[in-house]
Write a protein that holds these residues in place. Structure first.
Motif, PDB file in Angstrom:
ATOM      1  N   CYS A 169       0.830  -1.199   0.000  1.00 11.10           N
ATOM      2  CA  CYS A 169       0.000   0.000   0.000  1.00 11.10           C
ATOM      3  C   CYS A 169       0.855   1.236   0.000  1.00 11.10           C
ATOM      4  CB  CYS A 169      -0.913   0.024   1.220  1.00 11.10           C
ATOM      5  SG  CYS A 169      -2.237  -1.161   1.116  1.00 11.10           S
ATOM      6  N   ARG A 170       1.884   1.157   0.791  1.00 14.47           N
ATOM      7  CA  ARG A 170       2.796   2.303   0.854  1.00 14.47           C
ATOM      8  C   ARG A 170       3.383   2.598  -0.513  1.00 14.47           C
ATOM      9  NH1 ARG A 170       4.739   6.161   0.536  1.00 14.47           N
ATOM     10  NH2 ARG A 170       6.453   7.191   1.623  1.00 14.47           N
ATOM     11  N   LEU A 171       3.805   1.522  -1.165  1.00 14.81           N
ATOM     12  CA  LEU A 171       4.382   1.673  -2.503  1.00 14.81           C
ATOM     13  C   LEU A 171       3.362   2.262  -3.458  1.00 14.81           C
ATOM     14  CD1 LEU A 171       6.732   1.185  -4.475  1.00 14.81           C
ATOM     15  CD2 LEU A 171       5.848  -1.120  -4.827  1.00 14.81           C
ATOM     16  N   GLY A 172       2.123   1.796  -3.309  1.00 19.99           N
ATOM     17  CA  GLY A 172       1.066   2.297  -4.177  1.00 19.99           C
ATOM     18  C   GLY A 172       0.923   3.796  -4.091  1.00 19.99           C
ATOM     19  N   LEU A 173       0.989   4.296  -2.871  1.00 20.78           N
ATOM     20  CA  LEU A 173       0.886   5.745  -2.692  1.00 20.78           C
ATOM     21  C   LEU A 173       2.043   6.459  -3.377  1.00 20.78           C
ATOM     22  CD1 LEU A 173      -0.953   7.792  -1.259  1.00 20.78           C
ATOM     23  CD2 LEU A 173       0.681   7.792   0.623  1.00 20.78           C
ATOM     24  N   GLU A 174       3.231   5.889  -3.200  1.00 21.18           N
ATOM     25  CA  GLU A 174       4.429   6.475  -3.819  1.00 21.18           C
ATOM     26  C   GLU A 174       4.271   6.514  -5.335  1.00 21.18           C
ATOM     27  OE1 GLU A 174       8.105   4.579  -2.568  1.00 21.18           O
ATOM     28  OE2 GLU A 174       8.919   4.994  -4.561  1.00 21.18           O
ATOM     29  N   HIS A 211      -1.395   5.973   9.297  1.00 16.53           N
ATOM     30  CA  HIS A 211      -0.399   6.172   8.228  1.00 16.53           C
ATOM     31  C   HIS A 211      -0.446   7.563   7.618  1.00 16.53           C
ATOM     32  CE1 HIS A 211       0.170   1.947   8.613  1.00 16.53           C
ATOM     33  NE2 HIS A 211      -1.016   1.642   8.096  1.00 16.53           N
ATOM     34  N   LEU A 212      -0.835   8.530   8.417  1.00 16.51           N
ATOM     35  CA  LEU A 212      -0.769   9.907   7.934  1.00 16.51           C
ATOM     36  C   LEU A 212       0.676  10.285   7.596  1.00 16.51           C
ATOM     37  CD1 LEU A 212      -3.309  11.622  10.322  1.00 16.51           C
ATOM     38  CD2 LEU A 212      -3.466  11.500   7.853  1.00 16.51           C
ATOM     39  N   ASP A 213       1.594   9.615   8.269  1.00 14.35           N
ATOM     40  CA  ASP A 213       2.999   9.915   8.004  1.00 14.35           C
ATOM     41  C   ASP A 213       3.371   9.553   6.560  1.00 14.35           C
ATOM     42  OD1 ASP A 213       4.615   6.910   8.906  1.00 14.35           O
ATOM     43  OD2 ASP A 213       2.447   7.309   9.060  1.00 14.35           O
ATOM     44  N   TRP A 214       2.661   8.585   6.004  1.00 10.12           N
ATOM     45  CA  TRP A 214       2.916   8.263   4.595  1.00 10.12           C
ATOM     46  C   TRP A 214       2.649   9.490   3.724  1.00 10.12           C
ATOM     47  CZ3 TRP A 214       0.023   2.961   3.555  1.00 10.12           C
ATOM     48  CH2 TRP A 214       0.667   1.945   4.296  1.00 10.12           C
ATOM     49  N   ILE A 215       1.481  10.064   3.966  1.00  8.57           N
ATOM     50  CA  ILE A 215       1.125  11.245   3.174  1.00  8.57           C
ATOM     51  C   ILE A 215       2.123  12.360   3.429  1.00  8.57           C
ATOM     52  CG2 ILE A 215      -0.596  13.003   2.694  1.00  8.57           C
ATOM     53  CD1 ILE A 215      -2.751  11.062   3.224  1.00  8.57           C
ATOM     54  N   LYS A 216       2.466  12.473   4.689  1.00  3.07           N
ATOM     55  CA  LYS A 216       3.416  13.526   5.036  1.00  3.07           C
ATOM     56  C   LYS A 216       4.721  13.366   4.286  1.00  3.07           C
ATOM     57  CE  LYS A 216       5.376  16.011   8.885  1.00  3.07           C
ATOM     58  NZ  LYS A 216       5.192  16.430  10.240  1.00  3.07           N
ATOM     59  N   GLN A 217       5.195  12.126   4.237  1.00  2.00           N
ATOM     60  CA  GLN A 217       6.451  11.883   3.530  1.00  2.00           C
ATOM     61  C   GLN A 217       6.340  12.254   2.048  1.00  2.00           C
ATOM     62  OE1 GLN A 217       7.320   7.744   4.207  1.00  2.00           O
ATOM     63  NE2 GLN A 217       7.858   8.125   6.339  1.00  2.00           N
ATOM     64  N   GLU A 218       5.252  11.814   1.442  1.00  2.00           N
ATOM     65  CA  GLU A 218       5.099  12.093   0.011  1.00  2.00           C
ATOM     66  C   GLU A 218       4.907  13.568  -0.243  1.00  2.00           C
ATOM     67  OE1 GLU A 218       5.636  10.105  -2.464  1.00  2.00           O
ATOM     68  OE2 GLU A 218       5.993   8.425  -1.106  1.00  2.00           O
ATOM     69  N   ARG A 232       6.708  17.724  -2.223  1.00  2.16           N
ATOM     70  CA  ARG A 232       5.817  18.266  -3.250  1.00  2.16           C
ATOM     71  C   ARG A 232       5.095  19.533  -2.827  1.00  2.16           C
ATOM     72  NH1 ARG A 232       5.782  12.592  -3.932  1.00  2.16           N
ATOM     73  NH2 ARG A 232       6.268  12.074  -6.107  1.00  2.16           N
ATOM     74  N   LYS A 233       5.077  19.820  -1.550  1.00  2.00           N
ATOM     75  CA  LYS A 233       4.230  20.922  -1.085  1.00  2.00           C
ATOM     76  C   LYS A 233       4.669  22.278  -1.620  1.00  2.00           C
ATOM     77  CE  LYS A 233       6.656  21.427   3.289  1.00  2.00           C
ATOM     78  NZ  LYS A 233       6.912  20.558   4.413  1.00  2.00           N
ATOM     79  N   ASP A 234       5.930  22.345  -2.061  1.00  2.00           N
ATOM     80  CA  ASP A 234       6.402  23.623  -2.577  1.00  2.00           C
ATOM     81  C   ASP A 234       5.932  23.896  -3.982  1.00  2.00           C
ATOM     82  OD1 ASP A 234       9.534  23.148  -0.891  1.00  2.00           O
ATOM     83  OD2 ASP A 234       7.760  24.318  -0.299  1.00  2.00           O
ATOM     84  N   TRP A 235       5.671  22.855  -4.715  1.00  2.00           N
ATOM     85  CA  TRP A 235       5.365  23.132  -6.126  1.00  2.00           C
ATOM     86  C   TRP A 235       4.055  22.559  -6.633  1.00  2.00           C
ATOM     87  CZ3 TRP A 235       5.613  19.089  -9.839  1.00  2.00           C
ATOM     88  CH2 TRP A 235       6.169  17.869  -9.385  1.00  2.00           C
ATOM     89  N   TRP A 236       3.517  21.581  -5.960  1.00  2.00           N
ATOM     90  CA  TRP A 236       2.250  21.037  -6.425  1.00  2.00           C
ATOM     91  C   TRP A 236       1.119  22.068  -6.418  1.00  2.00           C
ATOM     92  CZ3 TRP A 236      -0.266  15.702  -6.214  1.00  2.00           C
ATOM     93  CH2 TRP A 236       0.513  14.756  -6.924  1.00  2.00           C
ATOM     94  N   PRO A 237       1.043  22.919  -5.393  1.00  2.00           N
ATOM     95  CA  PRO A 237      -0.035  23.920  -5.410  1.00  2.00           C
ATOM     96  C   PRO A 237      -0.030  24.754  -6.689  1.00  2.00           C
ATOM     97  CG  PRO A 237       0.996  23.873  -3.262  1.00  2.00           C
ATOM     98  CD  PRO A 237       1.786  22.965  -4.126  1.00  2.00           C
ATOM     99  N   ALA A 238       1.129  25.184  -7.104  1.00  2.00           N
ATOM    100  CA  ALA A 238       1.208  25.981  -8.326  1.00  2.00           C
ATOM    101  C   ALA A 238       1.037  25.124  -9.568  1.00  2.00           C
ATOM    102  CB  ALA A 238       2.540  26.711  -8.368  1.00  2.00           C
ATOM    103  N   PHE A 239       1.371  23.877  -9.458  1.00  2.00           N
ATOM    104  CA  PHE A 239       1.315  22.961 -10.585  1.00  2.00           C
ATOM    105  C   PHE A 239      -0.105  22.439 -10.843  1.00  2.00           C
ATOM    106  CE2 PHE A 239       3.263  20.618 -13.768  1.00  2.00           C
ATOM    107  CZ  PHE A 239       3.113  19.244 -13.642  1.00  2.00           C
ATOM    108  N   HIS A 240      -0.828  22.137  -9.749  1.00  2.00           N
ATOM    109  CA  HIS A 240      -2.137  21.498  -9.905  1.00  2.00           C
ATOM    110  C   HIS A 240      -3.324  22.306  -9.398  1.00  2.00           C
ATOM    111  CE1 HIS A 240      -0.691  17.703 -11.342  1.00  2.00           C
ATOM    112  NE2 HIS A 240       0.050  17.469 -10.284  1.00  2.00           N
ATOM    113  N   PHE A 241      -3.060  23.125  -8.372  1.00  2.00           N
ATOM    114  CA  PHE A 241      -4.197  23.636  -7.611  1.00  2.00           C
ATOM    115  C   PHE A 241      -4.358  25.143  -7.649  1.00  2.00           C
ATOM    116  CE2 PHE A 241      -4.925  19.477  -6.426  1.00  2.00           C
ATOM    117  CZ  PHE A 241      -3.866  18.886  -5.758  1.00  2.00           C
TER     118      PHE A 241
END
Lengths: 411, 573
Positions: free
Chosen positions: A285-290, A324-331, A335-344
């Motif tokens: 599952c972890r890999l899937g998120l990655e 497993h919130l830490d999973w999301i945190k890790q991913e 990305r938090k620096d650029w995904w907002p401008a990229f997607h949102f």
């Protein structure tokens, strides 16, 4: 330069060549042909010491010009190529090969086959050994054409069934094609290289005749032999094969893992993620998120609903389970620096809403969880959906509101 | 040398019979006088092998005849002279002048008309001769070495079989060359003799033309060669059937480059000195080659006003370059600088343009505007010359012609129908290639839809012509210079008071071969344009003209230059 008054044979031909090149770059084929006709006498003074000698230049330039200029006359082209063949012994097989390609491009498959067969039987002292690579290619392509014949005959048989005497001869021919094809294809794929087409055809043959082991062996070699250049397609073929034969999830996942490493944006990653999400094993599952996060790093996937829905599903699951919130945190960390401008962005919110409600939905969910309910994207979408009174968005809104703290915890 | 007049016809034109007696060539009167055989060279030259009678009797398999290299050149010269005659040169050139020069040359180089009897063949040295003679002479390059220096090594090294052959001498000569003495010819030590080459044939021609003061400059001659009016490229096609060309002959008679002005000119000077020629006939004012005449020609061709001629004459007079002593060639006189008539004339024109227009990328345009203004009010009489208009017209034509020339150069065909091969072994391969080339030429020629090879342009002294009849005003011959001149004390002088020197100091030719060094970026564009124009007409590098301009300037401003040099190089006239 125009100031050059000193002119000798060599220089004169160099200048001529430049005119040819200029004309070709400007697609002035008639002009190029004209200058080429003046250039050809350099064959009588072939300085073979140079890296690219006149006969090679004439071959290549002439081919190009004839392709564009001869009004589709294959006869002219063929006569030209035959002359080129007689002239450059060191290049003979290469010319044959390219000639065959040209014929194939023009749909003259039988002619191409004849050419390749003829070339295969060519012997010229030590040149034969020197041009070994080209010879292998010629044999491989002939094998390919044998495969093509085999395939046609196979289809005939499948259509009309196996009864009747006329079908017997077809069948026999089919088998003979198979043998010829198999021999040559097997040879070429032994050599390290990129042979996608040959591999696929060979595997097709093996599978048809039931030699799954050999097929498996071939594909594994092709994918895992370090002597071969890294080739994502090799892994794709292997994966498809394994899937076809109902291999275990474990083996499928191990193949796709390598593909993920090679090409994170590959289209099979969606399947991969789906497979991994279903698994009960935590690591998977972890890999899937990655995997799914990696896919959406690429611009080509930005508007893909399926990809977003995969991500949304996983994120939702994790939010609900509060595990497993830490999973999301890790991913999210990288990305938090650029995904907002990229997607949102606000702009994207508007565009997505206009283009596809489903896309907006999935993205909004992800945005809401990762950036909180006050983010631009989520606000716009929920506002719009409110106006439009779409039911599922109301549910979404509630959900995001409920899990808002997640955003706080992962940021 | 036997210089007595013939008893029968009073000519001095002697030859040697087989029995070593003198006979008069004009009337075939044979005398009793014989030549004493005194030739220290001959006796002490131990390397000369004894003549094998067998060689002269041996018949070539392909029914060729024996011929010597100098015979080949003689034929070339004859054909060239004939071509020149067709172009309008007087027949004297061929029948008398060139002929005599050539004979004199043969005699001086001991190839003929000397005490080694003409009838006996010269034996070529064999490379595979086991004697150490060939190697022991450091000054004499080995045959192989000589060949490896050639451009055509591609074929020759692979095809010439003598390297590994241990065949008899007679066999190797037939492999090495079609001519009897081809290999020897290339091997000779050239330090003190002028070995004949193809470019030298043109030196001979020019020398003859100069002797007769024919109205053809060296630039013209070379241009006619390139345009195909004078046999040069593939001239062996004109050899008779029996004179077979192969092997080393190719190195001698096949050209793979166009002759350079400098090369032909300097060889001519060497030749003239070598032949101990006396002072050439004087170049006087009514000669075509005199700067006054040539300037007129080039002014017309450059579409410049006729009025400029007075100015060129003035410059010529002031610098004394119109004197017969300056212009006439005195061979062997190393102290005087030799005159290139065509380059000199155009250089004078350039100097005049600089005098009147300054050509500093600024003044000439101002002057042009000024003339334009005046032209508005000038209704009667001819228009005033405007530099700008002239520039536009010339630039346009020049660019078109230059592009055309560049394309023609790219399309030169060097090979001809007659295939050349180095040895019999090579023959079939050469034929095969020739066939292939012809096929390809046809195939692509058809594709291009172009007409078959363009006709040779008809020979003309003028490359650019301008007609008065053109109503578009593109001919400037009749234009007046009044627009740019001013009256001072009843004389018309240039408005321009300044002049810039191309170079403050002249280099010495001995150290670097040039008097000045021309780099386009260092000079005004107008100046470069003018150089480019004449460089095109003469088919030589702009730097040659520039050198000449420098020399004339230094002559013209000699007095001012001898004074203490000023800070800047602008000179006030």
């Amino acid at each position: 330069s125009s100031q050059e008054h000193k002119l000798n044979f060599k220089k004169s031909k160099e200048v001529c060549l430049r005119y040819i090149q200029d004309a070709m770059l400007q697609k002035q084929w008639k002009r190029a042909a004209e200058f080429l006709s003046f250039y050809v006498e350099s064959l009588e003074k072939d300085f073979s010491r140079e890296y690219v000698n006149p006969s090679e230049i004439i071959w290549r330039v002439g081919t190009e010009i004839l392709c564009h200029c001869s009004n589709g006359s294959m006869r002219e082209f063929n006569s030209f190529i035959e002359q080129m063949k007689t002239f450059g012994v060191k290049r003979y097989l290469k010319v044959c090969l390219e000639h065959a390609f040209h014929l194939l491009c023009n749909g003259l498959i039988d002619d191409a086959y004849q050419n390749l067969s003829l070339a295969e039987s060519w012997r010229y002292g030590e040149q034969t050994a020197i041009q070994d690579k080209e010879m292998k290619l010629i044999q491989a392509y002939r094998g390919l054409l044998d495969y093509y014949s085999w395939s046609k005959q196979k289809n005939i048989l499948l259509e009309h069934g196996l009864d009747g005497f006329e079908n017997l001869s077809v069948e026999q021919e089919m088998h003979s094609c198979f043998r010829k094809a198999a021999v040559n294809l097997k040879e070429i794929i032994k050599i390290p290289g990129v042979w996608d087409l040959f591999v696929k055809c060979y595997v097709d043959l093996l599978e048809f005749y039931g030699d799954h082991n050999e097929a498996h062996q071939v594909l594994t070699e092709y994918a895992y032999n370090s002597k071969f250049p890294a080739n994502p397609n090799a892994h794709v073929y292997l994966y498809q094969f394994l899937k076809r034969h109902g291999e275990s999830k474990k083996s499928l996942i191990s193949v796709l893992k390598i593909l993920h490493d090679l090409v994170p944006s590959h289209e099979l990653m969606i399947d991969f993620n789906t497979m991994l999400q279903k698994s009960k094993k935590r690591k998977r599952c972890r890999l899937g998120l990655e995997v799914i996060f990696a896919v959406l790093d690429y611009a080509g996937w930005k508007e893909n609903v399926k990809a977003w829905s995969c991500l949304a599903r996983q994120v939702k699951q994790i939010a609900i389970a509060e595990k497993h919130l830490d999973w999301i945190k890790q991913e999210w960390n990288s990305r938090k620096d650029w995904w907002p401008a990229f997607h949102f962005t606000h702009y994207l919110a508007k565009r997505d809403w206009k283009e596809s409600e489903s896309l907006s939905y999935e993205k909004a969910l992800v945005a809401g969880i990762l950036l909180g309910k006050d983010c631009k994207y989520f606000k716009y979408v929920s506002h719009q959906s409110c106006k439009a009174q779409v039911k599922r968005f109301r549910i979404l809104k509630k959900f995001v509101n409920k899990h808002n703290p997640v955003y706080l915890r992962i940021s | 040398d036997f210089n007595e007049r013939c008893a029968q016809c009073s000519e001095v034109n002697w030859g040697l019979t087989d029995g070593d007696r003198f006979y008069c060539r004009s009337c075939h009167n044979v005398t009793e006088r014989t030549r004493e055989i005194v030739n220290a060279d001959f006796a002490s030259n131990a390397r000369v092998q004894t003549v094998s009678r067998g060689l002269s009797k041996k018949e070539k398999n392909d029914e060729g005849c024996e011929w010597y290299v100098c015979e080949g050149f003689q034929l070339v010269l004859k054909k060239q002279a004939e071509a020149l005659e067709t172009l309008g040169v007087c027949p004297q050139m061929k029948d008398e002048v060139l002929c005599n020069f050539w004979r004199h040359y043969l005699q001086k180089t001991k190839q003929a008309y000397c005490n080694r009897p003409v009838g006996e063949p010269i034996k070529a040295l064999s490379v595979c001769d086991s004697s150490t003679d060939v190697d022991s002479d450091p000054g004499r390059p080995s045959l192989l070495h000589l060949l490896s220096l050639s451009e055509s090594e591609g074929d020759l090294q692979t095809d010439c079989s003598f390297a590994s052959s241990t065949s008899r001498i007679s066999e190797s000569t037939s492999v090495c060359s079609g001519s009897v003495d081809g290999s020897l010819y290339l091997l000779k030590n050239q330090k003190d003799k002028l070995r004949m080459t193809m470019p030298m044939t043109l030196s001979f021609c020019y020398m003859a033309l100069l002797w007769l003061r024919e109205p053809m400059t060296l630039a013209d001659l070379l241009r006619f060669v390139v345009e195909g009016h004078i046999p040069y490229l593939n001239v062996f096609q004109l050899f008779p059937e029996k004179m077979k060309l192969c092997g080393l002959d190719l190195k001698i008679f096949c050209v793979e480059s166009w002759p350079l002005y400098e090369e032909v000119y300097s060889k001519m000077l060497e030749l003239a000195a070598f032949l101990d020629l006396p002072r050439f006939p004087d170049i006087t004012e009514n000669c075509f080659l005199h700067p006054d005449m040539l300037c007129m020609k080039y002014l017309m061709e450059a579409n410049l006003p006729d009025e400029l001629h007075t100015w060129t004459c003035r410059v010529v007079k002031k610098t004394c370059i119109g004197e017969a002593d300056f212009l006439t060639l005195v061979p062997g006189n190393k102290s005087t600088r030799k005159v290139k008539y065509d380059v000199l004339a155009v250089a004078v024109i350039v100097v005049v343009l600089k005098l009147l227009f300054l050509l500093d990328d600024h003044y000439e345009w101002l002057l042009s505007d000024f003339a334009e203004e005046q032209n508005k009010n000038n209704k009667e009489g001819g228009p005033y010359f405007e530099f700008k208009k002239w520039y536009e017209v010339i630039k346009c034509s020049l660019d078109v012609k230059q592009n055309k020339l560049d394309e023609e150069r790219a399309k030169y065909l060097w090979r001809c129908e007659m295939p050349l091969f180095y040895s019999a072994k090579n023959k079939s391969r050469v034929f095969k290639r020739r066939q292939m080339v012809v096929n390809l030429q046809n195939q692509f020629g058809k594709l291009s839809g172009s007409v078959q090879p363009a006709e040779k342009p008809s020979p003309s002294s003028f490359q650019l012509t301008w007609s008065e009849e053109n109503t578009d005003g593109s001919c400037f011959h009749r234009h007046s210079l009044k627009g740019i001149l001013q009256e001072k004390c009843g004389l018309l002088t240039a408005m321009n008071p300044d002049y810039w020197l191309c170079t403050v100091k002249l280099c010495t030719e001995k150290s670097c071969g040039h008097l000045a060094h021309y780099k386009e970026v260092n000079f005004p564009q107008s100046y470069h344009f003018v150089l480019r124009l004449f460089s095109f007409l003469l088919r030589i590098q702009p730097s040659y003209i520039h050198d000449e301009v420098c020399v004339i300037e230094h002559k013209l401003f000699n007095k001012k230059l001898c004074k203490k040099p000023k800070y800047n190089t602008v000179i006030r006239k």
